[in-house]
Each structure stands twice: as C-alpha cells, then as structure tokens.
Scaffold this active site. Sequence first.
Site, mmCIF file in Angstrom:
data_model
loop_
_atom_site.group_PDB
_atom_site.id
_atom_site.type_symbol
_atom_site.label_atom_id
_atom_site.label_comp_id
_atom_site.label_asym_id
_atom_site.label_seq_id
_atom_site.Cartn_x
_atom_site.Cartn_y
_atom_site.Cartn_z
ATOM 1 N N GLY A 14 44.107 -5.362 13.390
ATOM 2 C CA GLY A 14 43.992 -4.541 14.599
ATOM 3 C C GLY A 14 44.231 -3.058 14.415
ATOM 4 N N ARG A 93 33.887 -13.142 14.991
ATOM 5 C CA ARG A 93 32.978 -14.177 15.506
ATOM 6 C C ARG A 93 31.615 -13.556 15.732
ATOM 7 N NH1 ARG A 93 34.149 -19.000 14.636
ATOM 8 N NH2 ARG A 93 32.981 -19.812 16.389
ATOM 9 N N LEU A 95 28.462 -13.143 17.816
ATOM 10 C CA LEU A 95 28.184 -13.370 19.245
ATOM 11 C C LEU A 95 26.707 -13.716 19.416
ATOM 12 C CD1 LEU A 95 30.313 -10.352 20.431
ATOM 13 C CD2 LEU A 95 30.831 -12.760 20.916
ATOM 14 N N ASN A 109 30.662 -1.584 17.884
ATOM 15 C CA ASN A 109 31.375 -2.206 16.769
ATOM 16 C C ASN A 109 31.606 -1.163 15.689
ATOM 17 O OD1 ASN A 109 32.390 -4.413 15.138
ATOM 18 N ND2 ASN A 109 30.487 -4.281 13.948
ATOM 19 N N HIS A 111 31.865 -0.826 11.595
ATOM 20 C CA HIS A 111 31.478 -1.587 10.394
ATOM 21 C C HIS A 111 31.807 -0.758 9.153
ATOM 22 C CE1 HIS A 111 29.275 -4.533 8.044
ATOM 23 N NE2 HIS A 111 28.775 -3.517 7.366
ATOM 24 N N ASP A 147 24.776 -6.236 12.820
ATOM 25 C CA ASP A 147 24.991 -4.933 12.166
ATOM 26 C C ASP A 147 23.730 -4.066 12.125
ATOM 27 O OD1 ASP A 147 27.633 -5.686 11.696
ATOM 28 O OD2 ASP A 147 27.194 -6.493 9.723
ATOM 29 N N GLU A 176 37.436 5.267 9.545
ATOM 30 C CA GLU A 176 37.175 4.399 10.707
ATOM 31 C C GLU A 176 38.080 4.815 11.869
ATOM 32 O OE1 GLU A 176 37.157 0.156 9.965
ATOM 33 O OE2 GLU A 176 36.544 0.452 7.894
HETATM 34 C C1 GRF Z 1 37.594 -2.897 9.524
HETATM 35 O O1 GRF Z 1 37.325 -2.527 8.207
HETATM 36 C C2 GRF Z 1 36.328 -2.898 10.350
HETATM 37 O O2 GRF Z 1 35.420 -1.933 9.947
HETATM 38 C C3 GRF Z 1 35.782 -4.265 10.088
HETATM 39 O O3 GRF Z 1 36.894 -5.105 10.005
HETATM 40 C C4 GRF Z 1 38.053 -4.345 9.625
HETATM 41 C C5 GRF Z 1 39.052 -4.548 10.718
HETATM 42 O O4 GRF Z 1 40.280 -3.929 10.432
HETATM 43 N N1 GRF Z 1 34.832 -4.623 11.115
HETATM 44 P P1 GRF Z 1 41.360 -3.779 11.595
HETATM 45 O O5 GRF Z 1 41.616 -5.170 12.168
HETATM 46 O O6 GRF Z 1 40.802 -2.850 12.622
HETATM 47 O O7 GRF Z 1 42.574 -3.227 10.923
#
Ligand code: GRF
Length: 192
Positions: A14, A93, A95, A109, A111, A147, A176
Amino acid sequence: MIKARVGVLISGRGSNMMALVEAARDPAYPAEIVCVVSNRADAKGLEYAASHGIAAELINHKHFATRESFEAALDAYLRKMNVEIIACAGFMRILTPGFISGWLGRMINIHPSLLPAYKGLHTHERALADGAKVHGCTVHHVTAELDAGPVILQAQVPVLPDDTPDTLSARVLSEEHRIYPQALAMLARQLN
Ligand code: GRF
C-alpha cells in the site's frame, strides 16, 4: 472546493495508497480518499488507512464463488461510499470488462514500467534481462485490455549497471509515489 471522492484498491503493502493519502492532506488537493478496499486480509495498507481515519474495507475474493460476484460486492461498496474515481494501487485482481465499463474514464492504475513496454508482472526483472537503459512507471486509465489504457503521466529512471530488481524497483517506486498523486489530481480537476 468540491473534492472528488476517491476509493483506492490495494492488495498488499500500500505504499502508493499512502502517497495518495499524504497528498490529499493538503487542503488545496482536489480529491479526498474516502475509502481503501483490499481483496486480501493481510494487506498492510488496511491498517494504515484505518489509523488515518479512512474507511478500510476488506472484500475477500476467496469468499465469492465467481469473479463477477466479487466484483458486484466491490462495485456496491464503492457506490455506497459515493466514490467518483477508483485508484488501483497494487491491486492484484484482474477486473472484468463488465466492472470496468461502469467506471470507464474514472478508474486509474499505477504500473511499474514505461508502458507500452512490459505490461503485466515482473517488469523490473524483464527490463534488466533486456539490458534496458531506461525504465520507469506509468499512471494510466484502466480499460478492458490489461495495462493498455490511455496514459496520464509517466516518469523515467535510469537503469544503472549494478542494478538488481530490488534497487531498480526502489528507484521506480519513489517516482510512482511522486506521479500518482499528480495524475490523480489531474483527473479530479478534469471531472469537477
Ligand atoms: C507498485 O510497484 C505498483 O506500480 C504495482 O504494484 C506495486 C504496488 O506497491 N502496480 P504498493 O502496494 O503501492 O506499495
């Protein structure tokens, strides 16, 4: 200011959800995180959300006979919470198009690759195996094809000669955490 109501979907650590929650503490941020939903009971992020006064909901996919019935429960919860935007943050999951069509343009999302490169899992390992010099992350709209939805924001990082999947993943993850709040704010402003 009218703030867009956001539900965050997680399955684990998270950290991206936490970055969104942090950003949304700013009174000038155009969205509020109204709930965090996990499909896994052991998702660390659930505790964090609850301790920050955010509704933290477990909807365990294993308790549903079909993908559709799980999604119906998820959809019902999000609508009950008057969610306007879904932010997937490490939600593991897939969807179905049926669920996605109800949220098209309002579900995003994060990625860990520069899409369209490296869709799917193990993106850091694959980038290293290819000898990629540049890697990164993408915030995109969720569409029926995995994606492949329209890109909202991307950030690049260099791949260094001695990188391992862990060091590369950490470099990408900090980007991110920077771009996901920015991309969510952009969408929230567009919708309001
Ligand atoms: C991240 O690298 C995100 O890009 C990918 O899953 C990972 C989740 O990390 N979809 P977190 O749970 O946000 O720490």
